[in-house]
Design a protein around this motif. Structure first.
Motif, PDB file in Angstrom:
ATOM      1  N   CYS A   1       0.806  -1.171  -0.092  1.00  0.00           N
ATOM      2  CA  CYS A   1      -0.089  -0.072  -0.023  1.00  0.00           C
ATOM      3  C   CYS A   1       0.929   1.249  -0.120  1.00  0.00           C
ATOM      4  O   CYS A   1       2.061   1.051   0.348  1.00  0.00           O
ATOM      5  N   ALA A   2       0.291   2.145  -0.218  1.00  0.00           N
ATOM      6  CA  ALA A   2       0.922   3.700  -0.395  1.00  0.00           C
ATOM      7  C   ALA A   2       0.039   4.635   0.344  1.00  0.00           C
ATOM      8  O   ALA A   2      -1.181   4.770  -0.080  1.00  0.00           O
ATOM      9  N   LEU A   3       0.666   5.803   1.095  1.00  0.00           N
ATOM     10  CA  LEU A   3      -0.128   6.563   1.681  1.00  0.00           C
ATOM     11  C   LEU A   3       0.426   8.043   1.250  1.00  0.00           C
ATOM     12  O   LEU A   3       1.491   8.070   1.788  1.00  0.00           O
ATOM     13  N   MET A   4       0.003   8.734   0.719  1.00  0.00           N
ATOM     14  CA  MET A   4       0.718  10.125   0.281  1.00  0.00           C
ATOM     15  C   MET A   4      -0.028  11.331   1.047  1.00  0.00           C
ATOM     16  O   MET A   4      -1.260  11.400   1.053  1.00  0.00           O
ATOM     17  N   GLY A   5       1.034  12.063   1.482  1.00  0.00           N
ATOM     18  CA  GLY A   5       0.486  13.479   2.114  1.00  0.00           C
ATOM     19  C   GLY A   5       0.937  14.685   1.140  1.00  0.00           C
ATOM     20  O   GLY A   5       1.889  14.274   0.478  1.00  0.00           O
ATOM     21  N   PRO A   6       0.253  15.690   1.527  1.00  0.00           N
ATOM     22  CA  PRO A   6       0.599  16.940   0.712  1.00  0.00           C
ATOM     23  C   PRO A   6       2.029  17.210   0.861  1.00  0.00           C
ATOM     24  O   PRO A   6       2.637  18.182  -0.003  1.00  0.00           O
ATOM     25  N   THR A   7       2.507  17.185   2.055  1.00  0.00           N
ATOM     26  CA  THR A   7       3.858  18.092   2.633  1.00  0.00           C
ATOM     27  C   THR A   7       4.600  16.995   3.284  1.00  0.00           C
ATOM     28  O   THR A   7       4.021  15.940   3.820  1.00  0.00           O
ATOM     29  N   GLU A   8       5.758  17.473   3.406  1.00  0.00           N
ATOM     30  CA  GLU A   8       6.742  16.651   4.129  1.00  0.00           C
ATOM     31  C   GLU A   8       6.425  16.182   5.600  1.00  0.00           C
ATOM     32  O   GLU A   8       6.211  15.206   5.900  1.00  0.00           O
ATOM     33  N   ILE A   9       6.149  17.410   6.213  1.00  0.00           N
ATOM     34  CA  ILE A   9       5.656  17.274   7.488  1.00  0.00           C
ATOM     35  C   ILE A   9       4.356  16.322   7.809  1.00  0.00           C
ATOM     36  O   ILE A   9       4.355  15.600   8.621  1.00  0.00           O
ATOM     37  N   LEU A  10       3.295  16.631   7.027  1.00  0.00           N
ATOM     38  CA  LEU A  10       1.891  15.957   7.197  1.00  0.00           C
ATOM     39  C   LEU A  10       2.297  14.423   6.847  1.00  0.00           C
ATOM     40  O   LEU A  10       1.786  13.482   7.710  1.00  0.00           O
ATOM     41  N   ALA A  11       3.090  14.170   5.850  1.00  0.00           N
ATOM     42  CA  ALA A  11       3.327  12.749   5.529  1.00  0.00           C
ATOM     43  C   ALA A  11       4.355  12.138   6.453  1.00  0.00           C
ATOM     44  O   ALA A  11       3.883  10.882   6.925  1.00  0.00           O
ATOM     45  N   TYR A  12       5.079  12.997   7.156  1.00  0.00           N
ATOM     46  CA  TYR A  12       5.929  12.338   8.219  1.00  0.00           C
ATOM     47  C   TYR A  12       5.128  12.062   9.465  1.00  0.00           C
ATOM     48  O   TYR A  12       5.407  10.945  10.271  1.00  0.00           O
ATOM     49  N   GLN A  13       4.316  13.081   9.869  1.00  0.00           N
ATOM     50  CA  GLN A  13       3.277  12.757  10.761  1.00  0.00           C
ATOM     51  C   GLN A  13       2.383  11.372  10.609  1.00  0.00           C
ATOM     52  O   GLN A  13       2.340  10.646  11.633  1.00  0.00           O
ATOM     53  N   HIS A  14       1.962  11.137   9.512  1.00  0.00           N
ATOM     54  CA  HIS A  14       1.412   9.818   9.155  1.00  0.00           C
ATOM     55  C   HIS A  14       2.311   8.593   9.330  1.00  0.00           C
ATOM     56  O   HIS A  14       1.945   7.722   9.811  1.00  0.00           O
ATOM     57  N   PHE A  15       3.595   8.890   9.031  1.00  0.00           N
ATOM     58  CA  PHE A  15       4.488   7.783   9.311  1.00  0.00           C
ATOM     59  C   PHE A  15       4.606   7.571  10.686  1.00  0.00           C
ATOM     60  O   PHE A  15       4.814   6.346  10.858  1.00  0.00           O
ATOM     61  N   LYS A  16       4.924   8.278  11.557  1.00  0.00           N
ATOM     62  CA  LYS A  16       5.075   8.327  12.864  1.00  0.00           C
ATOM     63  C   LYS A  16       3.838   7.458  13.440  1.00  0.00           C
ATOM     64  O   LYS A  16       4.141   6.389  14.171  1.00  0.00           O
ATOM     65  N   LEU A  17       2.747   8.022  13.117  1.00  0.00           N
ATOM     66  CA  LEU A  17       1.603   7.334  13.463  1.00  0.00           C
ATOM     67  C   LEU A  17       1.434   5.938  13.057  1.00  0.00           C
ATOM     68  O   LEU A  17       1.028   4.884  14.026  1.00  0.00           O
ATOM     69  N   ALA A  18       1.685   5.466  11.914  1.00  0.00           N
ATOM     70  CA  ALA A  18       1.655   4.465  11.404  1.00  0.00           C
ATOM     71  C   ALA A  18       2.659   3.271  12.168  1.00  0.00           C
ATOM     72  O   ALA A  18       2.475   2.245  12.400  1.00  0.00           O
TER      73      ALA A  18
END
Ligand code: ADP
Ligand code: MG
Length: 683
Positions: free
Chosen positions: A314-331
């Motif tokens: 699967c792939a999860l894409m966020g609009p900005t680095e920070i937001l995507a990284y926040q998702h990464f940490k949560l995952a």
């Protein structure tokens, strides 16, 4: 070039007589590139040159047409002194004045002692009427061409009325008869006009100003249909059969049990909708809509877990680095050691990037989280099954369909958006997708306390802020975009920063549009890590980031923002469980409309409700807010005033399952620039 050929209107404007490279350039500035753009460029008014005035009937400042005899030509041949032609009729005398024009030309159009027709704006100079650089001068034979109502188009430098008129007349007067895509019956029944008639009328009457005229409504209906057909077609392209996924949900169920909160009813409902799409043999193409803070992320994570457990990547894409990284940490946190998760952005260093690409191809990564970098050509998954894209309101249909294509036929697609859209706009924005809505907020959440204050009383805020900082709350301070100027925008934020930084030394950060991406992210990070307490910003910073400690937002010059936008901004705070406050600062005394808007904002925190009210408060021509927020889907159609046509088009295109395999529609789609979005040759 044959003007009567149907496809002629899709040719470049420079195919027209009298349009060369230079003029093409000017036209391009007005977004007129193809001949059809001239058809769609409606006059905004008319200039009445129809009456011929006597020289004792002139009114200063008005555009008038006169019939006069050329008495004397005066060419001073001194720099800065204009050429002057003195004309008379039996009632008086007038000067026709030219700057920078050739004598020969003037002698030709003003033959001595002959009568001429002149049309232009009347001035008064040194006790005498004059017209400077008149729009029209002609002999009496051509009187009828000028002495009439002339449609007025918005023009630009290098493009005068006369020139543009000759171009538009070439097109409109010679327009070939288009085989109408609407049947005669349909047109009559719905009180519209046939296409050719409509276009003719729009350019030659007051209809273009009357958004309820039959001709204008016809164009509106066409525009909506072009939009809906594109979406309907896109849906058919995307929602093809896929391979069934062996569906397992044991991990997501465990995660739900371990959460430190209960999922809301809406979250559960939407998760169910997504799961049933994932299980089905048709591809998912769904948008999850939910206000800021409504908890979309966790829903997407749970659905991701299901697909990964079913042995897909699967792939999860966020609009900005920070937001995507926040998702990464949560995952990382909620998936513990269940899955192999990696992060990829434009900044990932080459070695790491290469390693990720290799592992992806070998199927050694389950979930890849990141920014746009995820969709570069080189990236290959072994078995991609599901793509989630967060905060997608920045993407149009074309990008959406591209994402779907890239994922491949077995790949389900979920978009998430925090932009609530009024009901009438729903179809035109997301007609190609299935929609899931989260309206319920997590129950622990407190309503944001919304206040308004005149800016004069700004000094009352300092003690309040002091208290907030002492309680380790963080504050957003939003400065408006005063004008569409990066510089002004910057200077207002900068000034405010200086003022606040003075009051709270070392506790304030500044972020604005002229910073580059990296600098922006640096500041945001400092705020996120609580190294600063107050963040002064323009509206550049995105709303998706979770700042759990940000509890106060101050919005300056709040009447400059649309309701929906204010709501979005307000949504940056109040994500945690503490009481959040939103303070709207106003400069001047408020208009009735502004007062209404504040009331709505104070009374509701339901984004969908606010979006509806926002739409109601706008009049036609006041859609700038929508346009600024990038929602300019339509040039002619107005979601409020043409609501009936939206509904008609919806029934016509979506409900009747219209057979769109027809050449006639290709013409319509090309007319409204939709042809490239979906492959028209497929239609
Ligand atoms: P958005 O919909 O704007 O993306 P998020 O997914 O970022 O919202 O959620 C905002 C915050 O709410 C997060 O900190 C998240 O952990 C929390 N949250 C999500 N669902 C619930 C819930 N059912 N109860 C309480 N808190 C929740
Ligand atoms: Mg979000």
């Amino acid at each position: 070039m044959d003007l009567r050929k149907k496809d002629f209107i899709f040719e470049d404007v420079n195919k027209l007589k009298g349009v060369g490279t230079q003029l093409s350039k000017y036209l391009k500035k007005k977004r007129i590139e193809k001949i059809k753009d001239i058809i769609l460029n409606l006059p905004y008014s008319e200039t009445d040159r129809s009456k011929i005035y006597k020289l004792d009937e002139l009114e200063i400042g008005k555009t008038q047409t006169i019939q006069v005899k050329v008495k004397k030509l005066n060419f001073p041949r001194i720099r800065n002194l204009p050429n002057k032609i003195i004309c008379t009729d039996n009632k008086g005398e007038i000067d026709i004045v030219y700057f920078n024009s050739r004598e020969g030309y003037l002698k030709k159009i003003f033959p001595l002692n002959e009568w001429v027709i002149v049309s232009g704006k009347i001035n008064f100079f040194r006790n005498k009427y004059q017209i400077t650089n008149p729009e029209y001068v002609t002999s009496l034979e051509n009187k009828d061409y000028i002495a009439t109502n002339i449609p007025k188009y918005s023009l630009t430098k290098g493009l005068n009325e006369k020139k543009y008129r000759s171009i538009s007349e070439q097109v409109i007067n010679n327009l070939t008869t288009i085989e109408d895509w609407l049947s005669k019956d349909f047109i009559e029944k719905n009180n519209l006009l046939n296409w050719n008639q409509a276009i003719k009328k729009l350019h030659a009457s007051e209809d273009s100003k009357n958004i309820n005229s039959k001709s204008y409504r016809r164009l509106v209906f066409d525009e909506i249909c072009a939009n809906f057909i594109t979406l309907s077609k896109n849906r058919k392209i995307v929602k093809r059969n896929k391979k069934n996924k062996l569906f397992k949900e044991s991990i997501s169920k465990k995660i739900i049990n371990n959460l430190n909160f209960e999922l809301t009813g809406d979250q559960l409902k939407v998760l169910k909708e997504i799961n049933s799409d994932l299980k089905s043999d048709k591809r998912m193409f769904r948008i999850m809509q939910g206000d800021v803070g409504s908890g979309k992320t966790i829903v997407s994570m749970l659905s991701l877990a299901n697909v990964i457990e079913s042995n897909y990547q699967c792939a999860l894409m966020g609009p900005t680095e920070i937001l995507a990284y926040q998702h990464f940490k949560l995952a990382k946190k909620i998936f513990n050691n269940n899955f192999k998760i990696e992060f990829l952005s434009g900044k990932t260093e080459t070695r790491k990037r290469k390693e990720i690409l290799r592992k992806l191809k070998e199927g050694k990564i389950d979930l890849l989280i990141g920014t746009h970098a995820l969709f570069q050509k080189k990236i290959e998954f072994k078995k991609l099954g599901y793509v989630v894209i967060d905060e997608q309101h920045k993407f149009g249909v074309k990008q959406r369909s591209d994402f779907a294509k890239k994922g491949g036929i077995n790949c389900d697609v979920l978009l998430m958006s925090a932009t609530p859209i009024p009901r009438t706009m729903m179809m035109s924005h997301y007609g190609d997708m299935d929609v899931s809505k989260i309206t319920e907020k997590p129950s622990a959440r407190k309503k944001i306390n919304t206040l308004s204050k005149p800016e004069k009383k700004i000094n009352e805020l300092w003690s309040f802020l002091n208290k907030q900082i002492a309680e380790r709350n963080q504050i957003f301070w939003v400065c408006p975009l005063i004008e569409e100027s990066k510089f002004l925008d910057f200077s207002s934020a900068k000034k405010k920063f200086d003022l606040i930084n003075n009051k709270f030394p070392n506790k304030v950060g500044l972020i604005h549009g002229s910073l580059d991406k990296e600098e922006k992210e640096k500041v945001l990070k400092r705020f996120l890590e609580e190294k600063i307490s107050i963040l002064v910003s323009t509206t550049v910073i995105e709303v998706g980031i979770d700042f759990p400690n940000a509890n106060v937002i101050i919005i300056e010059n709040a009447n400059k923002f649309g309701l929906a936008q204010l709501h979005q901004l307000r949504g940056r705070v109040g994500r945690g469980n503490r009481q959040a406050t939103c303070i709207l600062l106003f400069k001047e005394s408020l208009s009735k409309n502004s007062i209404k808007r504040i009331k709505i904002l104070k009374s509701s925190d339901d984004g969908f409700f606010i979006a509806e009210e926002d739409l109601k408060l706008r009049g036609f021509g006041d859609l700038t807010g929508y346009q600024q927020s990038g929602n300019k889907t339509f040039k002619f159609a107005d979601p409020l005033l043409h609501k009936d046509l939206f509904e008609l088009a919806e029934r016509f295109i979506f409900k009747n399952d219209l057979n769109i395999n027809h050449n006639k529609f290709a013409f319509l789609l090309k007319l409204f620039d939709k042809a490239e979005i979906i492959n028209v040759s497929e239609i």
